[in-house]
Motif scaffolding. Structure first.
Motif, PDB file in Angstrom:
ATOM      1  N   ASP A 141      37.351  -5.752  89.611  1.00  0.00           N
ATOM      2  CA  ASP A 141      38.668  -5.566  90.232  1.00  0.00           C
ATOM      3  C   ASP A 141      39.250  -6.908  90.657  1.00  0.00           C
ATOM      4  N   ARG A 156      49.565 -11.233  89.762  1.00  0.00           N
ATOM      5  CA  ARG A 156      48.162 -10.785  89.795  1.00  0.00           C
ATOM      6  C   ARG A 156      47.174 -11.863  90.248  1.00  0.00           C
ATOM      7  N   GLU A 168      42.746 -12.256  82.049  1.00  0.00           N
ATOM      8  CA  GLU A 168      41.586 -12.604  81.243  1.00  0.00           C
ATOM      9  C   GLU A 168      41.139 -14.024  81.607  1.00  0.00           C
ATOM     10  N   ARG A 187      41.355  -7.193  87.316  1.00  0.00           N
ATOM     11  CA  ARG A 187      42.680  -6.702  87.710  1.00  0.00           C
ATOM     12  C   ARG A 187      43.448  -7.798  88.429  1.00  0.00           C
ATOM     13  N   HIS A 188      42.719  -8.600  89.232  1.00  0.00           N
ATOM     14  CA  HIS A 188      43.358  -9.672  89.991  1.00  0.00           C
ATOM     15  C   HIS A 188      42.401 -10.852  90.102  1.00  0.00           C
ATOM     16  N   ALA A 208      38.591  -3.251  83.143  1.00  0.00           N
ATOM     17  CA  ALA A 208      38.284  -4.586  83.643  1.00  0.00           C
ATOM     18  C   ALA A 208      36.817  -4.701  84.025  1.00  0.00           C
ATOM     19  N   SER A 241      37.380  -9.994  82.248  1.00  0.00           N
ATOM     20  CA  SER A 241      38.684  -9.433  82.602  1.00  0.00           C
ATOM     21  C   SER A 241      38.643  -8.957  84.050  1.00  0.00           C
ATOM     22  N   GLU A 291      47.204 -14.420  82.309  1.00  0.00           N
ATOM     23  CA  GLU A 291      47.681 -13.301  83.127  1.00  0.00           C
ATOM     24  C   GLU A 291      48.612 -12.421  82.301  1.00  0.00           C
ATOM     25  N   HIS A 292      48.329 -11.133  82.326  1.00  0.00           N
ATOM     26  CA  HIS A 292      49.143 -10.158  81.597  1.00  0.00           C
ATOM     27  C   HIS A 292      49.626  -9.087  82.574  1.00  0.00           C
ATOM     28  N   ALA A 293      50.493  -8.239  82.109  1.00  0.00           N
ATOM     29  CA  ALA A 293      51.039  -7.188  82.976  1.00  0.00           C
ATOM     30  C   ALA A 293      49.942  -6.260  83.474  1.00  0.00           C
ATOM     31  N   GLU A 294      48.912  -6.052  82.643  1.00  0.00           N
ATOM     32  CA  GLU A 294      47.867  -5.089  83.017  1.00  0.00           C
ATOM     33  C   GLU A 294      46.629  -5.730  83.621  1.00  0.00           C
ATOM     34  N   GLY A 295      46.545  -7.050  83.653  1.00  0.00           N
ATOM     35  CA  GLY A 295      45.366  -7.684  84.221  1.00  0.00           C
ATOM     36  C   GLY A 295      45.306  -9.166  83.896  1.00  0.00           C
TER      37      GLY A 295
END
Length: 402
Positions: A5, A369, A184, A196-197, A2, A194, A178-182
């Protein structure tokens, strides 16, 4: 990996306070603020009445009551710590008609319930303390003050930079995925970030960005323009305290008031007139897109139908300086048309539910997220530090920040 963060969308005082506190609490995090304008605090934050509210009006136990009370103290402490000018002048809530006296008594009860120091002021004492103000009685709230919230926000931004945070201006967010890993974030420049949150503190655009994340399906932001006048230099000392009318309890607007500003002048306002654009600072600012969105939303139509008389009255007050002046003369009879000079208007981003309720309390929701501040009208500027702490607490628990 990312880019950041945590990305905070919105460079008003709530967004910058949140980012500053996140960067200070979690030094290892990379935190960025995205602001669509060239500078921070360009909209609600930089165009409000500059009042440090004490927390008189708000339902006991509500987030507004809690955060305003905490925020009043925290804002003044922040200003002391960083050399920002503020003045704790106190507020007079003036009853100018017999019908307002029972409402004034209820406000006194609410102020006591919210833990505030409040004093009932007789007509004679009001005249002695404020010779230019006419009223039957008043409530005096010592805790209220004045400050330049734009200056406060810019200092918070500087502290964010000192904590290795990032501020990006002139960037408008057009998409959030929003995706499971982060998450965009697509910008109007075509740039893709990108994170994380993501935390969204976007004011008049809060609902639009929330819908990108599957939230705000049953609310919409309706913009109300607050118009101000500035008194001439010969009236700079016409009042010692902040002078407020007794508000209409069914509405979230506090009425036209006299505010001595830290710049040494006095403002009159604001009213509350429907704006024809989300950033509609004058009647000439009209956005067909914004109007169409409002008209399509059932809650807006309900609000207009149930408040038609009030809305038409505010519109008439906006179009006629004489009508506007009459609002002020109820408690300051010596003011004349020649005393009212132009001053920048502001916009109140008011969340409305699908069934037509004006949402009175702050509203903060989240997804896995993201966190979204969906309703943060006045006293959000006063409450910005505790709101930022509250969101940082959410980040610590639900985002696993450390």
């Amino acid at each position: 990996m990312a880019d950041f963060d945590i990305v905070v969308i919105g460079g008003g005082i709530v967004g910058v306070s949140t980012a500053m506190q996140l960067s200070q609490r979690f030094p290892g995090l990379t935190v960025a603020v995205l602001e669509k304008e060239p500078m921070l605090a360009s909209h609600q934050t930089g165009r409000n009445s500059g009042v440090i509210h004490a927390g008189v009006y708000y339902e006991p136990g509500s987030l507004k009551a809690k955060f305003c009370r905490e925020g009043s103290v925290a804002t003044m402490e922040f200003c002391k710590d960083y050399g920002i000018r503020f003045e704790q002048r106190g507020k007079m809530l003036v009853a100018s008609s017999p019908e307002e006296l029972p409402r004034m008594e209820k406000l006194q009860e609410r102020a006591v319930a919210n833990g505030l120091e409040v004093h009932r002021i007789s007509k004679a004492e009001l005249t002695e303390r404020e010779p230019h103000i006419a009223g039957l009685a008043a409530l005096f709230i010592p805790a209220s003050g004045i400050v330049d919230y734009g200056e406060v926000t810019r200092r918070m931004g500087a502290l964010l930079i000192e904590a290795d945070g990032t501020i990006m201006t002139d960037v408008d967010v057009t998409r959030i995925d929003e995706h499971a890993e982060g998450v965009e974030i697509t910008l109007d420049t075509g740039m893709l970030l990108s994170a994380r949150h993501v935390i969204v503190c976007a004011g008049v655009n809060a609902d639009r960005l929330a819908r990108m994340c599957g939230l705000a399906k049953d609310i919409a932001i309706v913009p109300f323009r607050g118009e101000y006048f500035r008194l001439g230099a010969d009236k700079s000392h016409i009042v010692k305290h902040l002078i407020y009318p007794i508000p209409e309890p069914s509405l979230p607007f506090l009425g036209v008031h006299l505010t001595p500003m830290v710049g040494g002048f006095v403002t009159v306002g604001p009213n509350a007139v429907l704006a024809f654009a989300r950033n509609g600072y004058s009647f000439g600012n009209i956005s067909p897109k914004d109007l169409w969105e409002m008209m399509r939303f059932p809650g807006f139509r309900h609000v207009m139908a149930s408040n038609m008389r009030y809305g038409l009255g505010e519109m008439a007050n906006s179009l006629s300086r004489r009508r506007y002046l009459a609002l002020c003369q109820r408690y300051c009879p010596e003011l004349e048309l020649a005393d009212l000079h132009p001053h920048p208007a502001g916009i109140r981003a008011q969340a409305v539910s699908r069934d037509g309720r004006l949402l009175h309390d702050f509203l903060i929701e989240r997804t896995a997220r993201t966190v979204h501040v969906l309703n943060a009208p006045s006293p959000a500027a006063t409450s910005a530090l505790p709101i930022g702490k509250y969101i940082a607490d959410i980040a610590e628990v639900h985002f696993g920040c450390s």
